[in-house]
Design a protein around this motif. Structure first.
Motif, PDB file in Angstrom:
ATOM      1  N   ARG A  59     131.772  77.591  60.890  1.00 57.01           N
ATOM      2  CA  ARG A  59     130.705  76.901  60.158  1.00 57.01           C
ATOM      3  C   ARG A  59     131.109  75.453  59.875  1.00 57.01           C
ATOM      4  NH1 ARG A  59     126.934  76.935  55.332  1.00 57.01           N
ATOM      5  NH2 ARG A  59     126.377  74.748  55.554  1.00 57.01           N
ATOM      6  N   GLU A  60     132.337  75.254  59.438  1.00 59.79           N
ATOM      7  CA  GLU A  60     132.742  73.899  59.047  1.00 59.79           C
ATOM      8  C   GLU A  60     132.818  72.944  60.232  1.00 59.79           C
ATOM      9  OE1 GLU A  60     136.180  73.502  56.527  1.00 59.79           O
ATOM     10  OE2 GLU A  60     136.450  71.418  57.121  1.00 59.79           O
ATOM     11  N   HIS A  61     133.466  73.392  61.300  1.00 59.04           N
ATOM     12  CA  HIS A  61     133.739  72.427  62.365  1.00 59.04           C
ATOM     13  C   HIS A  61     132.732  72.437  63.498  1.00 59.04           C
ATOM     14  CE1 HIS A  61     137.317  71.107  60.426  1.00 59.04           C
ATOM     15  NE2 HIS A  61     137.649  72.368  60.220  1.00 59.04           N
ATOM     16  N   PHE A  82     126.438  74.416  61.097  1.00 62.05           N
ATOM     17  CA  PHE A  82     125.523  75.518  60.829  1.00 62.05           C
ATOM     18  C   PHE A  82     124.555  75.731  61.994  1.00 62.05           C
ATOM     19  CE2 PHE A  82     121.813  77.519  58.767  1.00 62.05           C
ATOM     20  CZ  PHE A  82     122.453  78.625  58.254  1.00 62.05           C
ATOM     21  N   PHE A 109     128.327  80.997  53.975  1.00 59.87           N
ATOM     22  CA  PHE A 109     127.611  80.281  52.914  1.00 59.87           C
ATOM     23  C   PHE A 109     128.533  79.670  51.862  1.00 59.87           C
ATOM     24  CE2 PHE A 109     124.445  83.297  54.604  1.00 59.87           C
ATOM     25  CZ  PHE A 109     123.551  82.352  55.082  1.00 59.87           C
ATOM     26  N   GLY A 110     129.836  79.853  52.041  1.00 62.72           N
ATOM     27  CA  GLY A 110     130.786  79.224  51.120  1.00 62.72           C
ATOM     28  C   GLY A 110     130.888  79.909  49.773  1.00 62.72           C
ATOM     29  N   ARG A 147     131.888  66.125  61.365  1.00 58.54           N
ATOM     30  CA  ARG A 147     132.875  67.139  61.716  1.00 58.54           C
ATOM     31  C   ARG A 147     133.610  67.677  60.488  1.00 58.54           C
ATOM     32  NH1 ARG A 147     138.031  67.942  62.317  1.00 58.54           N
ATOM     33  NH2 ARG A 147     138.875  69.115  64.064  1.00 58.54           N
ATOM     34  N   LEU A 190     130.295  67.456  56.510  1.00 56.66           N
ATOM     35  CA  LEU A 190     129.133  68.338  56.556  1.00 56.66           C
ATOM     36  C   LEU A 190     129.623  69.769  56.807  1.00 56.66           C
ATOM     37  CD1 LEU A 190     126.015  68.505  56.575  1.00 56.66           C
ATOM     38  CD2 LEU A 190     126.110  68.268  59.046  1.00 56.66           C
ATOM     39  N   ASP A 191     129.079  70.726  56.090  1.00 52.98           N
ATOM     40  CA  ASP A 191     129.441  72.143  56.210  1.00 52.98           C
ATOM     41  C   ASP A 191     130.802  72.487  55.602  1.00 52.98           C
ATOM     42  OD1 ASP A 191     127.132  73.217  57.526  1.00 52.98           O
ATOM     43  OD2 ASP A 191     127.777  72.181  59.340  1.00 52.98           O
ATOM     44  N   LYS A 192     131.433  71.557  54.929  1.00 51.14           N
ATOM     45  CA  LYS A 192     132.740  71.861  54.351  1.00 51.14           C
ATOM     46  C   LYS A 192     132.599  72.697  53.081  1.00 51.14           C
ATOM     47  CE  LYS A 192     137.087  69.348  54.002  1.00 51.14           C
ATOM     48  NZ  LYS A 192     137.411  69.498  55.414  1.00 51.14           N
ATOM     49  N   ARG A 239     128.754  75.459  50.314  1.00 53.27           N
ATOM     50  CA  ARG A 239     129.179  74.491  51.307  1.00 53.27           C
ATOM     51  C   ARG A 239     128.287  73.269  51.245  1.00 53.27           C
ATOM     52  NH1 ARG A 239     132.749  75.877  55.189  1.00 53.27           N
ATOM     53  NH2 ARG A 239     133.468  78.029  55.077  1.00 53.27           N
ATOM     54  N   ILE A 240     128.762  72.197  51.803  1.00 49.93           N
ATOM     55  CA  ILE A 240     127.954  70.982  51.834  1.00 49.93           C
ATOM     56  C   ILE A 240     126.904  71.168  52.916  1.00 49.93           C
ATOM     57  CG2 ILE A 240     127.983  68.505  52.267  1.00 49.93           C
ATOM     58  CD1 ILE A 240     130.847  68.528  51.139  1.00 49.93           C
ATOM     59  N   ASP A 241     125.710  71.524  52.483  1.00 53.74           N
ATOM     60  CA  ASP A 241     124.666  71.839  53.443  1.00 53.74           C
ATOM     61  C   ASP A 241     123.982  70.582  53.980  1.00 53.74           C
ATOM     62  OD1 ASP A 241     125.087  74.620  53.163  1.00 53.74           O
ATOM     63  OD2 ASP A 241     123.911  74.652  51.336  1.00 53.74           O
ATOM     64  N   PHE A 268     119.674  76.889  50.232  1.00 60.93           N
ATOM     65  CA  PHE A 268     119.049  77.497  51.402  1.00 60.93           C
ATOM     66  C   PHE A 268     117.958  76.604  51.994  1.00 60.93           C
ATOM     67  CE2 PHE A 268     120.800  81.533  49.698  1.00 60.93           C
ATOM     68  CZ  PHE A 268     121.483  81.910  50.842  1.00 60.93           C
ATOM     69  N   LEU A 271     119.525  74.202  54.333  1.00 62.02           N
ATOM     70  CA  LEU A 271     119.955  74.877  55.554  1.00 62.02           C
ATOM     71  C   LEU A 271     118.760  75.214  56.436  1.00 62.02           C
ATOM     72  CD1 LEU A 271     122.702  77.434  54.531  1.00 62.02           C
ATOM     73  CD2 LEU A 271     122.952  75.358  55.885  1.00 62.02           C
ATOM     74  N   ARG A 287     117.542  72.394  58.367  1.00 62.60           N
ATOM     75  CA  ARG A 287     118.376  72.003  59.516  1.00 62.60           C
ATOM     76  C   ARG A 287     118.094  72.877  60.728  1.00 62.60           C
ATOM     77  NH1 ARG A 287     124.398  71.899  57.392  1.00 62.60           N
ATOM     78  NH2 ARG A 287     124.867  71.663  59.599  1.00 62.60           N
ATOM     79  N   VAL A 288     117.766  74.135  60.483  1.00 59.37           N
ATOM     80  CA  VAL A 288     117.541  75.041  61.596  1.00 59.37           C
ATOM     81  C   VAL A 288     116.114  74.911  62.122  1.00 59.37           C
ATOM     82  CG1 VAL A 288     117.480  77.445  62.299  1.00 59.37           C
ATOM     83  CG2 VAL A 288     119.257  76.645  60.750  1.00 59.37           C
TER      84      VAL A 288
END
Lengths: 405, 120
Positions: free
Chosen positions: A72-74, A77, A300-301, B10, B13-15, B27-29, B50, B53, B56-57
């Motif tokens: 998910r991170e790298h 999503f 989802f963290g 990289r 985002l998403d971390k 997470r950082i959505d 959500f 997220l 984004r999808v």
């Protein structure tokens, strides 16, 4: 000393994770229908799974991230969204198959139909996860899992024709019923390369607080544990080949598979089979449930960990709770556990590209793995698995339709 | 080890986001940057939830989710950025990131055996 204990436990656990309802079903089928001719599929799958499990563990130990977390991170999503949903559904089916396996084991010893056991079994699996810590689960099921060695003992007791067994380790074309042959070959691969294994193993490495010094331990666990698990599956295949294959008994039902130990252990064979199947499936059901909760929480963290009380990670705990009872419904409604297992193994093979592609990308990330990133040989293996899995993805579902019945 | 330079997409985002006690809190959505005249753009805030997220999808999906399910994290709350997480100077339990967690704890988990917080 601590590492030596962890090594022993890790090996036991990975045997538990390796040998489950899928291996019992596919080995029994392979042996009964094609004697030793499909051993090569088991050997190939084992070599591949050793590499992939080693990578999942090395990745977690060095980067301090479990696989779904890092994907998910790298990779983002957007990359992970569709695979995540598909793998979640696959997890539910596998969990259903494992619960079906335990329920059928109970049917073998009590005579009461498996579908009645689905909900009580689900409750048992759930209570185990709800009330105990990660290590308790790891240790208790893996020690009990040693009972599955009965397949190896039985295989040796039958003095199988070694020349024929060895010949089976080399791929050969079927002489009859090609659709069934390839379907079982694909299911054997799917049963060994089950997606939950990698998510569970890498999250377990985080639960056990591995760091970079565990790279060697991890390598040993992956190699010895997976080989040991494969040995048990091989034992089951050989026994099935000798006992069922030579008598022309096809396995359409776990009831027939249960006959395989009765020649080596006339009095205890049936009960022993039930016990081995019940325990192997229980261990796997716990791992699959956890794997699903790990993957969801990491995606989802959310806060997660099997060592936390459910009130500290409500979302994590409720994911496995919902998963267990939902999957058990499949069995409670009377779906045949063996058919469900074989279909699920084909699906495992079909979803493999979603599992292997992230490996290729993440295992070469220098920022995450530093000196421990993949070498050319490991990469070659991943490329091979990915290509193979793309082929499997295309052929496995049609084969399940053509050769599964 | 705190990082000083990183890739926005990289690495940020998403971390994983953690609170001051390193409790995982989502997470950082989404990352929102602000463009400024004659100056480099700067990160204004992060978004969680959500809705972010879903957008984004599939952008239209965002309309189906609950309004207000989007949480803003201003840059002032960021305490440190490491290889593993972005740490915020807040208590996760008191933020909207834990809305679901709190609701499930109160209405479901605490009603099951061994699910009460005092069962430690």
């Amino acid at each position: 000393m601590k590492k030596a204990t962890q090594l022993a436990l890790g090996i036991l656990t990975s045997v538990g994770g390796f040998f489950d309802v899928g291996n019992i079903a596919t080995s029994a089928q392979a042996g009964a229908s094609f004697r030793f001719q499909l051993i090569w599929a088991l050997v190939l799958a084992t070599i591949l799974v050793i590499f992939l499990v080693e990578m999942s563990g090395r990745f977690a130990a060095v980067s301090q991230k479990a696989l779904p977390d890092a994907i998910r991170e790298h990779l983002g999503f957007g990359f992970w969204f569709i695979p995540f949903i598909i793998l979640t559904l696959t997890h539910l089916l596998i969990l259903g198959a494992e619960i079906g396996g335990i329920s059928f084991a109970l049917q073998l010893v009590t005579g009461i139909k498996y579908s009645w056991f689905a909900m009580p079994v689900a409750l048992l699996v759930w209570l185990f996860l709800w009330r105990s810590k990660f290590n308790t689960i790891e240790n208790s099921t893996s020690l009990l899992g040693l009972i599955t060695l009965c397949f190896v003992v039985a295989a040796i007791a039958h003095h199988p024709p070694l020349r024929e067994v060895a010949a089976g380790a080399l791929p050969s074309l079927p002489t009859r019923d090609p659709a069934k042959y390839w379907f079982i070959a694909v299911s054997l691969l799917g049963s060994v390369l089950a997606p939950y294994l990698f998510y569970f193993y890498s999250s377990g490495a985080i639960e056990d607080k591995w760091d970079e010094t565990y790279v060697g331990v991890n390598r040993a666990i992956a190699f010895i544990g997976m080989s040991f698990g494969a040995l048990i599956a091989l034992g089951a295949l050989v026994v099935s080949g000798v006992v069922l294959g030579s008598r022309g008994i096809e396995v359409d039902d776990y009831q027939q598979a249960a006959l395989m130990l009765t020649r080596a252990f006339p009095y205890w064979g049936f009960v022993l089979f039930a016990a081995a199947m019940g325990i192997a499936c229980l261990g796997a059901a716990l791992e699959v449930s956890l794997s699903m909760a790990y993957a969801t929480a990491q995606t989802f963290g959310w806060n997660w960990g099997e060592d936390l009380k459910p009130s500290k990670d409500a979302r994590f705990s409720l994911v496995y709770t919902a998963a267990i009872f939902l999957s058990a419904l499949i069995i409670a409604f009377g779906v045949d556990p063996l058919k469900l297992t074989l279909l699920t193994m084909a699906i495992n093979a079909a979803v493999l590209p979603f599992v292997t592609l992230p490996f290729l990308l993440l295992m070469n990330d220098e920022k995450l793995l530093h000196k421990q990133k993949n070498g050319w040989f490991s990469n070659a293996v991943v490329v091979f698995v990915t290509l193979l899995s793309l082929v499997l993805a295309v052929v496995s579902i049609p084969l399940a339709v053509a050769g599964g019945s | 080890m705190a990082l000083h330079q990183f890739d926005l997409i990289r690495d940020i985002l998403d971390k994983q986001l953690v609170d001051k006690d390193e409790k995982q809190m989502g997470r950082i959505d989404g990352v929102v940057i602000e463009l400024r005249d004659g100056q480099p753009p700067r990160v204004d805030h992060f978004e969680l939830g959500f809705t972010v997220l879903a957008k984004r999808v599939y952008p239209r999906a965002a309309a189906w989710t609950r309004r207000g399910a989007r949480q803003h994290v201003p840059w002032d709350e960021v305490h440190e950025v490491t290889q593993h997480h972005v740490k915020l100077d807040v208590d996760a339990e008191k933020t909207p990131a834990f809305d679901w967690e709190r609701w499930l704890r109160k209405h479901i988990v605490s009603k099951l055996p061994g699910g009460k917080e005092k069962d430690e």
